[in-house]
Design a protein around this motif. Structure first.
Motif, PDB file in Angstrom:
ATOM      1  N   SER A  61     -52.496   9.005  72.739  1.00 46.02           N
ATOM      2  CA  SER A  61     -52.474   8.409  71.354  1.00 46.02           C
ATOM      3  C   SER A  61     -51.956   6.779  71.341  1.00 46.02           C
ATOM      4  CB  SER A  61     -51.888   8.865  70.317  1.00 46.02           C
ATOM      5  OG  SER A  61     -52.475  10.144  70.322  1.00 46.02           O
ATOM      6  N   ASP A  62     -50.958   6.705  72.224  1.00 47.39           N
ATOM      7  CA  ASP A  62     -50.303   5.227  72.369  1.00 47.39           C
ATOM      8  C   ASP A  62     -49.600   5.058  73.511  1.00 47.39           C
ATOM      9  OD1 ASP A  62     -48.766   6.834  69.845  1.00 47.39           O
ATOM     10  OD2 ASP A  62     -47.596   5.714  71.158  1.00 47.39           O
TER      11      ASP A  62
ATOM     12  N   HIS B  79     -46.301  -2.415  72.225  1.00 45.75           N
ATOM     13  CA  HIS B  79     -47.138  -1.267  71.831  1.00 45.75           C
ATOM     14  C   HIS B  79     -48.310  -1.237  71.602  1.00 45.75           C
ATOM     15  CE1 HIS B  79     -46.581   2.786  69.921  1.00 45.75           C
ATOM     16  NE2 HIS B  79     -47.635   2.346  69.135  1.00 45.75           N
ATOM     17  N   ASN B  80     -49.067  -0.283  71.985  1.00 47.02           N
ATOM     18  CA  ASN B  80     -50.623  -0.119  71.813  1.00 47.02           C
ATOM     19  C   ASN B  80     -50.855   1.150  71.272  1.00 47.02           C
ATOM     20  OD1 ASN B  80     -51.180  -2.604  73.376  1.00 47.02           O
ATOM     21  ND2 ASN B  80     -50.231  -1.346  75.050  1.00 47.02           N
ATOM     22  N   ASP B  81     -51.743   1.190  70.354  1.00 46.91           N
ATOM     23  CA  ASP B  81     -52.192   2.405  69.598  1.00 46.91           C
ATOM     24  C   ASP B  81     -53.748   2.550  70.114  1.00 46.91           C
ATOM     25  OD1 ASP B  81     -49.966   3.162  68.058  1.00 46.91           O
ATOM     26  OD2 ASP B  81     -50.440   1.677  66.679  1.00 46.91           O
ATOM     27  N   TYR B  82     -54.214   3.621  70.534  1.00 40.72           N
ATOM     28  CA  TYR B  82     -55.365   3.855  71.022  1.00 40.72           C
ATOM     29  C   TYR B  82     -56.319   4.762  69.760  1.00 40.72           C
ATOM     30  CZ  TYR B  82     -53.568   2.100  75.291  1.00 40.72           C
ATOM     31  OH  TYR B  82     -53.010   1.233  76.182  1.00 40.72           O
TER      32      TYR B  82
END
Length: 225
Positions: free
Chosen positions: A185-186, A206-209
């Motif tokens: 998810s991230d 921080h990366n959210d997918y």
């Protein structure tokens, strides 16, 4: 694995270098043939980033960045499996995970490059699982007095460490309930820099997918009338 990448993968680099080397070799051979002179030649060896035994059959890509060019001597190819197993700082859980996947091929990735401004390149070792190539431990070893010392470890899976232009970049993937291994998810991407004899965190991303793409159910075909 999703993470911070910089440039081409080692496979692309090797293919480009080999293609260039082949073109040069053909040109030289043609010149010798046209001149009618028989001469002996020497082959040039092209060495790319060192890579330890990879996971047999692992499907998920794992980027290995190019290390920063430096005048330091290369340590050559180390026995990463022996290094990790003999390291008292490595947890028993990671050591139990470190076993051959196929024959004598161990699930470890190894990168060499300058991280600690030492006289030799540092060694980054990632220990993975055999089935899904999930990182269970990442370590940095620095040569001191002829031996390698553990100067960094991260053992919160999934984790993967890379060398990026002289910095240590650690990617920690986060899975929510129901996430497949290939689609977390991230993730958190943390950049460390060597200062005053240790690694200190410089910054993190921080990366959210989105899990919507590619996960939509296929429509049920209508019966023929």
């Amino acid at each position: 694995m999703r993470g911070l990448t910089d440039g081409r993968t080692p496979g692309e680099t090797r293919r480009t270098t080999q293609a260039a080397s082949t073109a040069v070799a053909v040109f030289v051979a043609l010149g010798v043939s046209l001149s009618g002179c028989g001469t002996g030649g020497t082959g040039a060896r092209d060495e790319g980033p060192a890579h330890a035994d990879a996971v047999g059959g692992a499907a998920s890509p794992r980027p290995t960045p190019a290390a920063r060019a430096s005048p330091s001597k290369s340590p050559g190819r180390v026995d990463a499996v022996r290094l990790v197993k003999a390291d008292p700082k490595v947890s028993p859980e990671v050591k139990r995970e470190l076993k051959p996947c196929v024959a004598d091929e161990y699930p470890v990735d190894v990168s060499y490059g300058q991280l600690t401004d030492g006289s030799a390149d540092d060694v980054v070792v990632n220990v993975l699982t055999c089935g899904d190539a999930v990182g269970v431990g990442s370590y940095v070893y620095r040569e001191q007095d002829g031996a390698y010392q553990n100067v960094f470890k991260a053992e919160e899976p999934p984790v993967y460490a890379e060398i990026d232009r002289g910095d240590l970049v650690v990617t920690k993937q986060v899975y929510e309930k129901g996430d497949p291994v290939s689609s977390p998810s991230d993730d958190n991407v943390i950049t460390y820099r060597w200062a005053s004899g240790r690694f200190t965190e410089e910054y993190r991303t921080h990366n959210d997918y989105s899990n919507a793409v590619g996960n939509a159910p296929s429509p049920v075909p209508e019966p023929d009338s």
